[in-house]
Design a protein around this motif. Structure first.
Motif, PDB file in Angstrom:
ATOM      1  N   LEU A 254      -2.639  -4.360  -0.647  1.00 45.24           N
ATOM      2  CA  LEU A 254      -1.298  -3.976  -1.430  1.00 45.24           C
ATOM      3  C   LEU A 254      -0.568  -2.744  -0.744  1.00 45.24           C
ATOM      4  CD1 LEU A 254       0.391  -5.007  -3.935  1.00 45.24           C
ATOM      5  CD2 LEU A 254      -0.552  -3.055  -5.341  1.00 45.24           C
ATOM      6  N   ILE A 255       0.768  -2.858  -0.689  1.00 37.21           N
ATOM      7  CA  ILE A 255       1.472  -1.715  -0.026  1.00 37.21           C
ATOM      8  C   ILE A 255       2.546  -1.190  -1.035  1.00 37.21           C
ATOM      9  CG2 ILE A 255       3.186  -0.963   2.077  1.00 37.21           C
ATOM     10  CD1 ILE A 255       2.210  -3.866   3.385  1.00 37.21           C
ATOM     11  N   ARG A 256       2.363  -0.032  -1.164  1.00 39.58           N
ATOM     12  CA  ARG A 256       3.184   0.706  -2.277  1.00 39.58           C
ATOM     13  C   ARG A 256       3.793   1.817  -1.775  1.00 39.58           C
ATOM     14  NH1 ARG A 256       2.259   0.048  -7.853  1.00 39.58           N
ATOM     15  NH2 ARG A 256       3.962   1.607  -7.710  1.00 39.58           N
ATOM     16  N   LEU A 257       5.079   2.031  -2.084  1.00 41.64           N
ATOM     17  CA  LEU A 257       5.826   3.138  -1.956  1.00 41.64           C
ATOM     18  C   LEU A 257       5.898   4.273  -3.070  1.00 41.64           C
ATOM     19  CD1 LEU A 257       9.111   1.767  -0.394  1.00 41.64           C
ATOM     20  CD2 LEU A 257       7.149   2.406   0.773  1.00 41.64           C
ATOM     21  N   GLY A 258       4.899   5.106  -3.073  1.00 47.16           N
ATOM     22  CA  GLY A 258       4.393   6.028  -4.088  1.00 47.16           C
ATOM     23  C   GLY A 258       3.682   5.360  -5.578  1.00 47.16           C
ATOM     24  N   LEU A 259       2.937   6.223  -6.022  1.00 49.56           N
ATOM     25  CA  LEU A 259       2.268   5.735  -6.993  1.00 49.56           C
ATOM     26  C   LEU A 259       2.400   6.962  -8.357  1.00 49.56           C
ATOM     27  CD1 LEU A 259      -1.113   4.514  -5.819  1.00 49.56           C
ATOM     28  CD2 LEU A 259       0.662   3.074  -6.764  1.00 49.56           C
ATOM     29  N   GLN A 260       2.288   8.057  -7.769  1.00 44.15           N
ATOM     30  CA  GLN A 260       2.417   9.307  -8.827  1.00 44.15           C
ATOM     31  C   GLN A 260       3.875   9.673  -9.183  1.00 44.15           C
ATOM     32  OE1 GLN A 260      -0.800  10.065 -10.063  1.00 44.15           O
ATOM     33  NE2 GLN A 260      -1.588   9.269  -8.174  1.00 44.15           N
ATOM     34  N   ALA A 261       3.802  10.032 -10.334  1.00 47.01           N
ATOM     35  CA  ALA A 261       5.135  10.246 -10.954  1.00 47.01           C
ATOM     36  C   ALA A 261       6.260  11.006  -9.933  1.00 47.01           C
ATOM     37  CB  ALA A 261       5.281  11.056 -12.453  1.00 47.01           C
ATOM     38  N   ASP A 262       5.698  11.873  -9.316  1.00 46.40           N
ATOM     39  CA  ASP A 262       6.621  12.691  -8.521  1.00 46.40           C
ATOM     40  C   ASP A 262       6.615  12.201  -7.046  1.00 46.40           C
ATOM     41  OD1 ASP A 262       3.991  13.056  -7.710  1.00 46.40           O
ATOM     42  OD2 ASP A 262       3.960  15.398  -7.419  1.00 46.40           O
ATOM     43  N   GLU A 263       5.923  10.875  -6.801  1.00 46.99           N
ATOM     44  CA  GLU A 263       6.261  10.284  -5.625  1.00 46.99           C
ATOM     45  C   GLU A 263       7.366   9.224  -5.513  1.00 46.99           C
ATOM     46  OE1 GLU A 263       1.546  10.741  -3.965  1.00 46.99           O
ATOM     47  OE2 GLU A 263       2.314   9.101  -4.935  1.00 46.99           O
ATOM     48  N   VAL A 264       8.439   9.970  -5.517  1.00 51.06           N
ATOM     49  CA  VAL A 264       9.950   8.946  -5.543  1.00 51.06           C
ATOM     50  C   VAL A 264      10.279   8.846  -4.315  1.00 51.06           C
ATOM     51  CG1 VAL A 264      10.411   9.562  -8.093  1.00 51.06           C
ATOM     52  CG2 VAL A 264      11.341  11.026  -6.125  1.00 51.06           C
ATOM     53  N   LEU A 265      11.062   7.813  -4.225  1.00 51.62           N
ATOM     54  CA  LEU A 265      11.735   7.542  -2.812  1.00 51.62           C
ATOM     55  C   LEU A 265      12.799   8.558  -2.556  1.00 51.62           C
ATOM     56  CD1 LEU A 265      11.553   5.715  -0.449  1.00 51.62           C
ATOM     57  CD2 LEU A 265      13.578   4.245  -1.743  1.00 51.62           C
ATOM     58  N   PRO A 266      13.037   9.162  -1.423  1.00 54.68           N
ATOM     59  CA  PRO A 266      13.982  10.261  -1.213  1.00 54.68           C
ATOM     60  C   PRO A 266      15.433   9.675  -1.496  1.00 54.68           C
ATOM     61  CG  PRO A 266      12.449  10.334   0.415  1.00 54.68           C
ATOM     62  CD  PRO A 266      11.890   9.117  -0.384  1.00 54.68           C
ATOM     63  N   ALA A 267      16.153  10.285  -2.046  1.00 53.32           N
ATOM     64  CA  ALA A 267      17.574   9.631  -2.562  1.00 53.32           C
ATOM     65  C   ALA A 267      18.164   9.353  -1.241  1.00 53.32           C
ATOM     66  CB  ALA A 267      18.278  10.897  -3.298  1.00 53.32           C
ATOM     67  N   GLY A 268      18.904   8.171  -1.139  1.00 54.20           N
ATOM     68  CA  GLY A 268      19.545   7.917  -0.001  1.00 54.20           C
ATOM     69  C   GLY A 268      18.882   7.257   1.193  1.00 54.20           C
ATOM     70  N   ALA A 269      17.646   7.089   1.007  1.00 50.44           N
ATOM     71  CA  ALA A 269      16.599   6.676   2.138  1.00 50.44           C
ATOM     72  C   ALA A 269      16.465   5.250   1.874  1.00 50.44           C
ATOM     73  CB  ALA A 269      15.281   7.164   1.979  1.00 50.44           C
ATOM     74  N   GLN A 270      16.555   4.252   3.025  1.00 46.01           N
ATOM     75  CA  GLN A 270      16.358   2.763   2.600  1.00 46.01           C
ATOM     76  C   GLN A 270      15.007   2.465   3.264  1.00 46.01           C
ATOM     77  OE1 GLN A 270      19.939   1.337   4.860  1.00 46.01           O
ATOM     78  NE2 GLN A 270      21.139   1.515   3.035  1.00 46.01           N
ATOM     79  N   VAL A 271      14.298   2.025   2.372  1.00 44.25           N
ATOM     80  CA  VAL A 271      12.876   1.563   2.738  1.00 44.25           C
ATOM     81  C   VAL A 271      12.561   0.316   2.401  1.00 44.25           C
ATOM     82  CG1 VAL A 271      10.500   2.084   3.190  1.00 44.25           C
ATOM     83  CG2 VAL A 271      12.088   4.021   3.227  1.00 44.25           C
ATOM     84  N   THR A 272      12.129  -0.750   2.574  1.00 38.86           N
ATOM     85  CA  THR A 272      11.898  -1.866   1.939  1.00 38.86           C
ATOM     86  C   THR A 272      10.441  -2.334   2.582  1.00 38.86           C
ATOM     87  OG1 THR A 272      12.813  -3.298   3.612  1.00 38.86           O
ATOM     88  CG2 THR A 272      13.997  -2.497   1.825  1.00 38.86           C
ATOM     89  N   VAL A 273       9.774  -3.073   1.622  1.00 37.87           N
ATOM     90  CA  VAL A 273       8.227  -3.528   2.073  1.00 37.87           C
ATOM     91  C   VAL A 273       8.279  -4.998   2.051  1.00 37.87           C
ATOM     92  CG1 VAL A 273       5.944  -3.789   1.143  1.00 37.87           C
ATOM     93  CG2 VAL A 273       7.099  -1.625   0.901  1.00 37.87           C
ATOM     94  N   THR A 274       7.600  -5.692   3.157  1.00 37.20           N
ATOM     95  CA  THR A 274       7.201  -6.919   2.959  1.00 37.20           C
ATOM     96  C   THR A 274       5.634  -7.135   2.786  1.00 37.20           C
ATOM     97  OG1 THR A 274       8.767  -7.615   4.476  1.00 37.20           O
ATOM     98  CG2 THR A 274       7.178  -9.039   4.343  1.00 37.20           C
ATOM     99  N   ALA A 275       5.277  -7.855   1.715  1.00 38.00           N
ATOM    100  CA  ALA A 275       4.017  -7.866   1.345  1.00 38.00           C
ATOM    101  C   ALA A 275       3.002  -8.475   2.412  1.00 38.00           C
ATOM    102  CB  ALA A 275       3.800  -8.575   0.114  1.00 38.00           C
TER     103      ALA A 275
END
Length: 494
Positions: free
Chosen positions: A186-207
């Motif tokens: 499994l590929i995940r962008l952040g798990l913890q509450a403070d691990e948020v995607l930086p505002a404005g960043a564009q990151v997409t995941v293909t499983a």
């Protein structure tokens, strides 16, 4: 009349003056015999591993799998997980390479051209990498930074490479192992509450997908041959492999094989997928545990559950495993956890259940087997909980040890015979029944069986009327239960 003692070392016609004494133990008051439990990890290895395929190795440290199976291998991850969860039990592994022609799963992480800045945490198979994005970084630079961070972790289950797509600037991920197992990374962008995607960043995941061609578990079975392993962690969960392992464990549990063992496998899937998978086998000797979208790969669930189970069930096979933690295993997001209704249905479909802590830690709820019905298709819960086959294994092992130590070279005679009255090396149904009574009291005090009095009343021992060298016995036991449910009515005065 006194019973004549039996000597193994002193000749009765010895004429030299003196006093000689044989020294030997008696087992009439023996407690439970030590149980030499051993666990086995079926460990997928990479070509960089030094282990000889199909050979058994004892693993004593979490790091043992790195050299044996190769850095980043599933085998190394399973060994680390098992040894981290259980540092004392006797654990072994058998290395199995990828199947010839297996296809590795692939996935990707794509960066857009937006210039959001901040820390980016990415979890791949439960392993975390972190890079810092700045406004001055181009999309290709961001992709390059993530590729470097992923490849710097040699324990990652994937290898990363930078794609050449000018629009998305992709990070291409390829599973280190070929086979279906890679699809469960499994590929995940952040798990913890403070691990948020930086505002404005564009990151997409293909499983991850496209992996095909898991090895055949028969290769591992052939390797262990006639050796006994009480707990076996399986990394591959295709229907065929589950069926083959369940049949092997069934044969090992038979009276003449005496190689009792229990299999453990982890699953990743939705509620519907898990209820379907749980019905593939109907085995008292196989335990499946499943989760939807857990960052931790299924093979880590399997190795950790096996390690925790073998430790605690060796201490007390009749005690439920509820509330025990699976260390290092990460629970799914709250939205992906199964409801109590779904858990009840999973337990009716051969899938063990768990609860999650607020920190995403995982605790066992009810550990069961995949047994659901008799051979005739009638619903049956006789072998539902894992404690039943494991406790019966321990009783059988202990009783065989008792017989071998108490009656190693005894003759066999009828109750009340003159031989019984005058010789200490004559066994009779009455004597053996007395030994069984003593052991049942031991099992009762240990909390393995209940209603000891009725157990003894229903036991029968007799000499085979067709074979004077053979004793026949029927020895019913009532395995103790566990406090799994409490139902009551709380009334109040209106």
């Amino acid at each position: 009349m006194a019973v004549i003692p039996a000597f193994d070392e002193i000749p009765l016609d010895w004429r030299v003056p003196g006093a000689d004494l044989e020294i030997r133990p008696t087992y009439t008051e023996a407690g439970l015999f030590d149980y030499p439990a051993r666990g086995l990890i079926i460990a997928p290895m990479l070509s960089t591993g030094t282990a000889e395929a199909g050979r058994l190795y004892r693993v004593t440290r979490p790091s043992d799998g790195i050299a044996l199976c190769g850095a980043g291998s599933i085998g190394a991850a399973m060994i680390e997980a098992a040894r981290t969860a259980n540092r004392s039990s006797d654990l072994w592994m058998v290395a199995i390479p990828d199947a010839a022609g297996a296809t590795a799963a692939t996935g990707k992480i794509s960066f857009g051209n937006a210039l959001g800045a901040g820390a980016l945490a990415v979890y791949i198979g439960g392993r975390r990498v972190r890079i810092v994005l700045t406004t001055s970084m181009t999309a290709p630079q961001r992709a390059a930074a993530l590729v470097a961070a992923i490849n710097a972790d040699t324990a990652m289950p994937v290898a990363a490479a930078q794609g050449t797509d000018a629009a998305t600037h992709e990070v291409l991920l390829t599973a280190r192992h070929g086979g279906e197992t890679g699809n469960d990374i499994l590929i995940r962008l952040g798990l913890q509450a403070d691990e948020v995607l930086p505002a404005g960043a564009q990151v997409t995941v293909t499983a991850m997908s496209g992996g095909a061609g898991d090895p055949d578990v028969q290769d591992a079975i052939d390797a262990i041959n006639e050796q006994k392993f009480d707990a076996i962690a399986l990394p591959w969960t295709g229907d065929a492999n589950l069926t083959v392992l369940a049949e092997e464990l069934r044969q090992r549990y038979t009276a003449m094989a005496r190689l009792d063992g229990h299999g453990y496998a982890g699953l990743r899937g939705t509620f519907g997928q898990l209820t379907t998978k749980g019905t593939v086998t109907n085995s008292p000797h196989l335990t499946l545990i499943g989760a939807d979208a857990s960052p931790t790969p299924p093979w880590i669930w399997a190795a950790t559950l096996m390690a925790v189970s073998i430790f605690h069930l060796t201490q007390d096979p009749a005690r439920q495993l509820r509330t025990l933690q699976l260390p290092g295993v990460i629970a799914p997001d709250p939205a992906s956890l199964f409801s109590e209704t779904e858990q009840d249905l999973l337990l009716r479909s051969g899938i063990s259940t768990f609860t999650a802590g607020t920190d995403r830690s995982v605790y066992l709820s009810r550990v069961i087997t995949t047994y659901r019905q008799t051979a005739l298709g009638t619903a049956d819960s006789a072998w539902l909980d894992i404690n039943v086959p494991v406790t019966l294994s321990r009783i059988r092992y202990d009783w065989r040890a008792t017989m071998q130590l108490t009656y190693p070279r005894h003759k066999l005679a009828e109750d009340g015979s003159i031989a019984e009255a005058h010789s200490k090396v004559v066994a009779t149904p009455r004597k053996v029944r007395g030994t069984w009574a003593a052991r049942c009291n031991v099992y009762g005090r240990a909390g393995w069986i209940r209603d000891v009095k009725r157990t003894l009343e229903s036991a029968t021992f007799m000499i085979d009327p067709n074979e004077k060298n053979q004793m026949l016995a029927n020895m019913p036991v009532n395995i103790i239960g566990n406090l799994i449910r409490f139902n009551g009515v709380l009334e109040f005065e209106a």
